[in-house]
Design an enzyme around this catalytic site. Structure first.
Site, PDB file in Angstrom:
ATOM      1  CG  ASP A  67      -0.260  -0.355   2.532  1.00 14.17           C
ATOM      2  OD1 ASP A  67       0.843  -0.268   2.528  1.00 14.17           O
ATOM      3  OD2 ASP A  67      -0.905  -0.785   3.558  1.00 14.17           O
ATOM      4  CG  ASN A 136      -8.695  -1.071  11.733  1.00 14.03           C
ATOM      5  OD1 ASN A 136      -7.672  -1.857  11.215  1.00 14.03           O
ATOM      6  ND2 ASN A 136      -9.134  -0.257  11.194  1.00 14.03           N
ATOM      7  CG  HIS A 138      -5.788  -1.991   8.779  1.00 12.25           C
ATOM      8  ND1 HIS A 138      -5.611  -0.729   9.030  1.00 12.25           N
ATOM      9  CD2 HIS A 138      -4.402  -2.489   8.686  1.00 12.25           C
ATOM     10  CE1 HIS A 138      -4.904  -0.473   9.449  1.00 12.25           C
ATOM     11  NE2 HIS A 138      -3.958  -0.980   9.178  1.00 12.25           N
ATOM     12  CD  GLU A 143      -8.666   1.011   7.725  1.00 13.13           C
ATOM     13  OE1 GLU A 143      -8.483   0.162   8.449  1.00 13.13           O
ATOM     14  OE2 GLU A 143      -8.170   2.265   8.044  1.00 13.13           O
TER      15      GLU A 143
HETATM   16  C1  GLP Z   1      -0.377   0.236   8.588  1.00  9.02           C
HETATM   17  C2  GLP Z   1       0.244  -0.497   7.417  1.00  9.02           C
HETATM   18  C3  GLP Z   1      -0.124  -2.106   7.701  1.00  9.02           C
HETATM   19  C4  GLP Z   1       0.375  -2.511   8.846  1.00  9.02           C
HETATM   20  C5  GLP Z   1      -0.246  -1.635  10.058  1.00  9.02           C
HETATM   21  C6  GLP Z   1       0.458  -2.214  11.374  1.00  9.02           C
HETATM   22  O1  GLP Z   1      -1.601   0.580   8.838  1.00  9.02           O
HETATM   23  N1  GLP Z   1      -0.743  -0.007   6.392  1.00  9.02           N
HETATM   24  O2  GLP Z   1       0.244  -2.847   6.387  1.00  9.02           O
HETATM   25  O3  GLP Z   1      -0.008  -3.939   8.955  1.00  9.02           O
HETATM   26  O4  GLP Z   1       0.082  -0.619   9.791  1.00  9.02           O
HETATM   27  O5  GLP Z   1       1.505  -1.480  11.985  1.00  9.02           O
HETATM   28  P1  GLP Z   1       2.315  -1.712  13.156  1.00  9.02           P
HETATM   29  O6  GLP Z   1       3.204  -2.685  12.591  1.00  9.02           O
HETATM   30  O7  GLP Z   1       3.053  -0.468  13.162  1.00  9.02           O
HETATM   31  O8  GLP Z   1       1.550  -1.999  14.263  1.00  9.02           O
END
Ligand code: GLP
Length: 259
Positions: A67, A136, A138, A143
Site C-alpha cells: 500500500d 482494527n 486491517h 479497513e
Molecule cells: C499500517 C500498514 C499495515 C500494517 C499496520 C500495522 O496501517 N498499512 O500494513 O500492518 O500499519 O502497523 P504496526 O506494525 O506499526 O502496528
C-alpha cells in the site's frame, strides 16, 4: 493456519526472517509481497543482516508492497516508498527496477490502482506475502467492511488507523485520508502468507482473526480461508487466544528448538 507463539519479539522476528530466507534460497526469483509498519522493522533488520553475512540474496527476486498513501510523493519522508528505501531497499541487492509500490502522487489514483493490480497479475501474483495487522483487523489498508474479494483500489482510512499512524507525521491532520492498497482478493491469491503481530494491543484482534468468524468486520479473518498461512506472534499478542495451549502443543519446537 499455522500459529507459532514465540516467547519474545526477538525470536518471532528471527522466525519470520528465517521463513523469508528459506523461501529465497529455495526459489530465488520469488515475487515478494512486502509490508510496512513498526512491526516489520525487526524483520527487515534481520534480512539486512543475513544479506550482509552472505546468507540471503534478493538479486533474482522482485517485490510489490501492499500500500501507499494517496497524495504523498515517493520522496516524502512519511511515504511508504521512503520507509522501504530506508528500512530495506538501500541495504540489500533487490534490483530497484523490480521493487514496486503504488504511486501515491499519480494524477489519477484509481487508474494507478488498476495499473498496480495488473502489474501484480503480470508478475504471476505474489509468491510470499508478508503481512502486519492493524489494531482494527486491517491487512494492507483494507479497513473493516472492505470487500473480501477486493482488488487494488483506493480506500478511505478509518480515524483509528490515522491516529495509529499519526506518530510518523508532524500532526494528525497531516495523515492522509486515502490510500491505495492491494485488495483482500489480491492478497489471497498469494501462494504463501506470513503474518506477524506483536504486543498486548493486538491480542483481541489476533483472537478475532484466528478464532472468530470470517467477516469483513475483521478483514484479517479471511486468512482462515487461505491454504498456506503462518501467523507468528509474541506471547502478548497471543494472550487472547482460547486455543493457545493447542497451538503450543502442535508446535513445541517454537519454545524448544531442540525438539
Ligand atoms: C499500517 C500498514 C499495515 C500494517 C499496520 C500495522 O496501517 N498499512 O500494513 O500492518 O500499519 O502497523 P504496526 O506494525 O506499526 O502496528
Amino acid at each position: 493456519m499455522k500459529v507459532l507463539i514465540h516467547q519474545t519479539q526477538t525470536t518471532a522476528a528471527d522466525c519470520v526472517a528465517g521463513l523469508f530466507a528459506d523461501r529465497l534460497t529455495q526459489t530465488p526469483d520469488t515475487v515478494l509481497g512486502l509490508a510496512t509498519g513498526g512491526t516489520m522493522e525487526a524483520v527487515y533488520e534481520r534480512l539486512i543482516a543475513r544479506h550482509q553475512d552472505g546468507t540471503v540474496s534478493f538479486n533474482q527476486a522482485q517485490s510489490f508492497n501492499l500500500d501507499e498513501y494517496v497524495g504523498l510523493t515517493p520522496d516524502h519522508p512519511c511515504s511508504y516508498w521512503h520507509y522501504m528505501r530506508e528500512k530495506l531497499f538501500n541495504h540489500v541487492d533487490l534490483d530497484p527496477d523490480r521493487t514496486f509500490l503504488p504511486h501515491g502522487d499519480a494524477p489519477d489514483s484509481e487508474a494507478e490502482a488498476a495499473r498496480y493490480e495488473a502489474a501484480i497479475v503480470d508478475a504471476g501474483d505474489i509468491g510470499l506475502q508478508l503481512l502486519g495487522l492493524g489494531a482494527n483487523g486491517h491487512i494492507g489498508f483494507n479497513e473493516p467492511t472492505s470487500s473480501l474479494a477486493s482488488h487494488t483500489r483506493i480506500k478511505t482510512l478509518t480515524r483509528s488507523t490515522r491516529q495509529a499512524n499519526a506518530r510518523y507525521f508532524d500532526a494528525f491532520a497531516d495523515v492522509p485520508r486515502l490510500a491505495i492498497t492491494m485488495g483482500i482478493g489480491t492478497i489471497m491469491r498469494a501462494d504463501e502468507i506470513v503474518l506477524l503481530a506483536f504486543g498486548a494491543g493486538k491480542a483481541d484482534v489476533v483472537a478475532q482473526m484466528i478464532e472468530g468468524p470470517v467477516s469483513a468486520a475483521c478483514p484479517a479473518s479471511i486468512l482462515q480461508m487461505h491454504r498456506k498461512v503462518t501467523v507468528v506472534l509474541d506471547e502478548a499478542a497471543a494472550s487472547g487466544l482460547a486455543l493457545r495451549a493447542y497451538y503450543e502443543e502442535v508446535h513445541p519446537e517454537v519454545r524448544d528448538p531442540a525438539i
